[in-house]
Scaffold this active site. Structure first.
Site, PDB file in Angstrom:
ATOM      1  N   GLU A   1      -3.089 -23.039  20.417  1.00 29.13           N
ATOM      2  CA  GLU A   1      -4.100 -22.303  21.130  1.00 29.13           C
ATOM      3  C   GLU A   1      -4.255 -21.305  21.650  1.00 29.13           C
ATOM      4  OE1 GLU A   1      -7.348 -25.491  22.354  1.00 29.13           O
ATOM      5  OE2 GLU A   1      -7.201 -26.770  20.010  1.00 29.13           O
TER       6      GLU A   1
ATOM      7  N   GLU B   1     -18.822 -25.024  24.622  1.00 28.36           N
ATOM      8  CA  GLU B   1     -18.059 -24.523  24.695  1.00 28.36           C
ATOM      9  C   GLU B   1     -18.790 -22.462  24.276  1.00 28.36           C
ATOM     10  OE1 GLU B   1     -14.704 -25.931  22.111  1.00 28.36           O
ATOM     11  OE2 GLU B   1     -13.832 -26.611  24.472  1.00 28.36           O
TER      12      GLU B   1
ATOM     13  N   ASN C   1      -6.118 -34.167  18.108  1.00 29.82           N
ATOM     14  CA  ASN C   1      -6.396 -33.284  19.048  1.00 29.82           C
ATOM     15  C   ASN C   1      -6.390 -33.509  20.709  1.00 29.82           C
ATOM     16  OD1 ASN C   1      -6.962 -30.052  19.033  1.00 29.82           O
ATOM     17  ND2 ASN C   1      -8.508 -30.409  20.459  1.00 29.82           N
ATOM     18  N   GLU C   2      -4.600 -33.097  21.392  1.00 25.65           N
ATOM     19  CA  GLU C   2      -4.588 -33.145  22.671  1.00 25.65           C
ATOM     20  C   GLU C   2      -4.746 -34.561  22.793  1.00 25.65           C
ATOM     21  OE1 GLU C   2      -6.832 -29.998  24.547  1.00 25.65           O
ATOM     22  OE2 GLU C   2      -5.549 -28.544  24.071  1.00 25.65           O
TER      23      GLU C   2
HETATM   24  C1  GAL Z   1      -8.286 -27.416  24.379  1.00 22.53           C
HETATM   25  C2  GAL Z   1      -9.313 -28.343  23.029  1.00 22.53           C
HETATM   26  C3  GAL Z   1     -10.242 -27.784  22.245  1.00 22.53           C
HETATM   27  C4  GAL Z   1     -10.959 -26.265  22.880  1.00 22.53           C
HETATM   28  C5  GAL Z   1     -10.149 -25.370  24.183  1.00 22.53           C
HETATM   29  C6  GAL Z   1     -10.736 -24.457  25.550  1.00 22.53           C
HETATM   30  O1  GAL Z   1      -8.246 -28.453  25.732  1.00 22.53           O
HETATM   31  O2  GAL Z   1      -8.195 -28.567  22.824  1.00 22.53           O
HETATM   32  O3  GAL Z   1     -10.756 -27.713  20.934  1.00 22.53           O
HETATM   33  O4  GAL Z   1     -11.686 -27.039  23.475  1.00 22.53           O
HETATM   34  O5  GAL Z   1      -9.676 -26.362  24.911  1.00 22.53           O
HETATM   35  O6  GAL Z   1      -9.599 -23.915  26.167  1.00 22.53           O
END
Ligand code: GAL
Length: 656
Positions: free
Chosen positions: A309, A357, A152-153
């Site tokens: 995302e 989060e 992921n990222e």
């Molecule tokens: C991204 C990440 C997600 C979440 C999101 C929040 O960087 O892939 O898991 O943390 O940011 O904005």
């Protein structure tokens, strides 16, 4: 179940990260019911689930994920299955603390957030691949499996690691790249400041040092770390291709992300996907977001990509987190579709109740179904379902390319340069002017053939190889318009200066060389007064950021500096080639950059119109999207577009 039962998804991807393991079972039924209401087609599952999937070394627990798969499948929702390798479990980290990342000053980053590993850790890689294999064997032929979502990222929080293990891997990488230590010494210019090495074993990553670090060492470390992350990606991708050859593979990029050279990472993927979080409080965000969409389309060679995302409303990681006003989320979603995306995913499906989060928005907010955000979630799902005719279609090929080069990004923003400049700002200024004129742009990688473009812009591309410079020069000699902005081709790709006025092979097509850099002082250094630059001629008016002494040998001067130390010096030049092409050189950042962009487009015969403020017009397939990012109604041609609204050609509406 066998793979043959999988039916290709003929709709847009719509959904988000789905983390049911963070919720009690009774919530799961509601999730499915509401996903169906929102016309969700794909859920990204297991992104941070390693600890749940492998609670003890080698003991896998798939029961909960089996159930998630079955529930989603029964509801007709596909799974974008993450390989869960982005956050190793505590038992693994405790047993092998050497996998934890180390900063340039030697601080070890601890367990307790996420991405607590470094990419060169053999233990991490071994355990990650074991998990990937187990997931592939378990779910590889499940009919709900739509794609693999690797990690992921990648590199999001830890771009550079200075641990002993990474240091050893860096030395091996250097051996491979340079062959022998003399070549490395020559490439890094270690004759300077007594930095010679007599053996690769003496080399360390560029940790904190008393003064400026060796530029070549830093650049190679940037390259090495980008490669190390790509190696993690590649290792997972290779295993998945072996075990599940029919399942497409992606990893979520992060727009213009400095830590990874996405040109090279993209080669590992079956399709490109991207995460993007435009700041609703920033008026420049729509144009900047458009630029990232165009990068993704360029990375995928024009093929559709997925917006993997975005936040349905506010994020939680800015100092103040503006919510997306009504309509904004739809607008930015349709911007991605207009610029080639075949899917719109969000972080995350259900807003968290607990954890770091919990204040990040979700498609289903804390307050539940009866909310603006959930109503928008539902209406966007319905709208995307209606756009299925667009799936697989492409944007027209762009006639304008902007060079985008990670090596130059790293080099331009090193310490001990003529001025601290932002590569993205320099690139964005040009992009923005083209965006405002409704001109589609693709990004090009240094060295690639540029024959398909009528206009190529290279600005701030400070460190280019001879091959890349030659390819740029060819734009002019085959009849195209080449625009070169300041701080381009000042160095070769080992950061050695191109002597004799910089620019190398570009000098002959531009008809100029550069004698001396004279960037204006920062306001703080000049006692508060903002030093102004001014130019007359094309793009007349104020200019900023950069000035230099340009010497013309074979070009027209289109604009000159007025006043100050540069008075009378050329600011913009153009050399017209016998073949009809032209090489433009721009030695500053004029406020009226748009006038220069227009002049270049005219020279190339590219139609353009200055659009109303915050309005975007894009074509995809047979359709045209008019997006109004402003808070006032606008008229484009004969068409009125309401504030924060999008109009798509009626042809498409009939097809819905
Ligand atoms: C991204 C990440 C997600 C979440 C999101 C929040 O960087 O892939 O898991 O943390 O940011 O904005």
């Amino acid at each position: 179940m066998t793979r043959t039962q999988r039916v290709p998804l003929d709709r847009m991807w719509y959904g988000g990260d789905y983390n049911p393991e963070q919720w009690p079972r009774e919530v799961w039924d509601e999730d499915i019911r509401l996903m169906q209401r929102a016309a969700v087609t794909v859920a990204t599952v297991a992104v941070f689930s390693w600890a749940k999937l492998e609670p003890e070394d080698g003991c896998f627990e798939f029961g909960w994920l089996d159930e998630v798969f079955e529930r989603l499948h029964a509801a007709g929702i596909r799974v974008d299955l993450a390989t869960a390798t982005a956050s190793p479990p505590s038992w693994l980290v405790r047993a092998h603390p050497e996998m934890l990342p180390v900063t340039a000053s030697g601080t070890r980053l601890e367990f307790g957030s996420r991405q607590h590993y470094h990419p060169n850790s053999a233990v991490y890689r071994r355990h990650a691949l074991r998990l990937v294999r187990a997931l592939a064997e378990r779910y590889g032929s499940h009919p709900a499996l739509e794609a693999w979502h690797i990690n992921n990222e990648l590199a999001c929080h830890v771009t550079h690691d200075y641990s002993p293990e990474s240091a050893a891997a860096f030395r091996a990488w250097l051996r491979d790249r340079h062959g022998d230590i003399e070549t490395l010494n020559a490439s890094w210019g270690t004759a300077f400041w007594s930095q010679e090495y007599s053996d690769f074993d003496q080399i360390e990553p560029p940790r904190d040092t008393p003064s400026f670090k060796n530029p070549g060492q830093q650049l190679d470390f940037d390259r090495f770390m980008s490669d190390a992350w790509r190696e993690c990606l590649r290792a997972e991708a290779e295993l998945l291709r072996e075990l599940t050859p029919d399942v497409p593979i992606t990893t979520n990029f992060m727009g213009f992300f400095k830590g990874g050279d996405y040109w090279s990472w993209a080669d590992e993927l079956d399709f490109i996907s991207d995460d993007e979080y435009p700041d609703p409080a920033d008026p420049i965000a729509p144009a900047y977001a458009a630029m990232t969409r165009d990068l993704m389309r360029s990375l995928s060679g024009g093929a559709p990509w997925i917006l993997m995302e975005q936040a349905p409303s506010a994020v939680n990681w800015r100092p103040r987190n503006a919510a997306k006003a009504a309509g904004w989320h739809r607008l930015l979603s349709l911007q991605s579709i207009a610029r080639g995306a075949d899917g719109i995913m969000q972080f995350q499906w259900r807003q968290s109740r607990i954890g770091a989060e919990k204040f990040h928005s979700g498609m289903l907010p804390h307050a539940g179904e009866d909310t603006r955000v959930f109503r928008e979630t539902v209406s966007l799902g319905a709208e995307l379902a209606g756009l299925r005719a667009l799936v697989g279609t492409r944007c027209p090929a762009a006639r304008v390319a902007i060079l985008f080069d990670w090596t130059s990004w790293w080099a331009l923003e090193q310490e001990s340069t003529p001025a601290s400049l932002s590569y993205l700002h320099i690139v964005f200024r040009w992009y923005h002017e083209l965006w405002r004129r409704g001109v589609l742009v693709e990004f090009a990688k240094p060295g690639q053939a540029l024959n398909d473009y009528d206009v190529v812009i290279a600005a701030g591309a400070v460190a280019l190889s001879a091959e890349a410079r030659t390819e740029l020069a060819r734009v002019v000699t085959r009849g195209g318009q080449l625009v070169v902005g300041y701080q381009t081709a000042v160095l070769d790709d080992s950061l050695g200066v191109l002597l004799g006025g910089y620019l190398g092979e570009l000098q002959s097509v531009l008809g100029v060389h550069v004698e001396e850099f004279m960037p204006p002082a920062e306001p703080s250094l000049s006692g508060g007064a903002v030093p102004s630059l001014e130019i007359s001629g094309l793009g007349a008016g104020a200019a900023s950021e950069w000035g230099e002494v340009v010497r013309v040998h074979d070009a027209e001067v289109l604009a000159s500096f007025v006043g100050g130390d540069l008075a009378g010096c050329p600011a913009i030049t153009r050399r017209t080639d016998a073949a009809g092409g032209a090489g433009w050189y721009v030695a500053t950042a004029p406020s009226a950059l748009g006038e220069i962009a227009s002049a270049v487009l005219e020279a190339a015969g590219i139609e353009h119109t200055l659009l109303p403020d915050q309005v975007e017009v894009v074509e995809r397939g047979d359709h045209r999207f008019i997006l109004n990012h402003s808070n006032v109604p606008v008229t484009v041609g004969e068409i009125e577009v309401a504030p924060r609204d999008v109009l798509i050609d009626s042809v498409l509406r009939v097809a819905v």
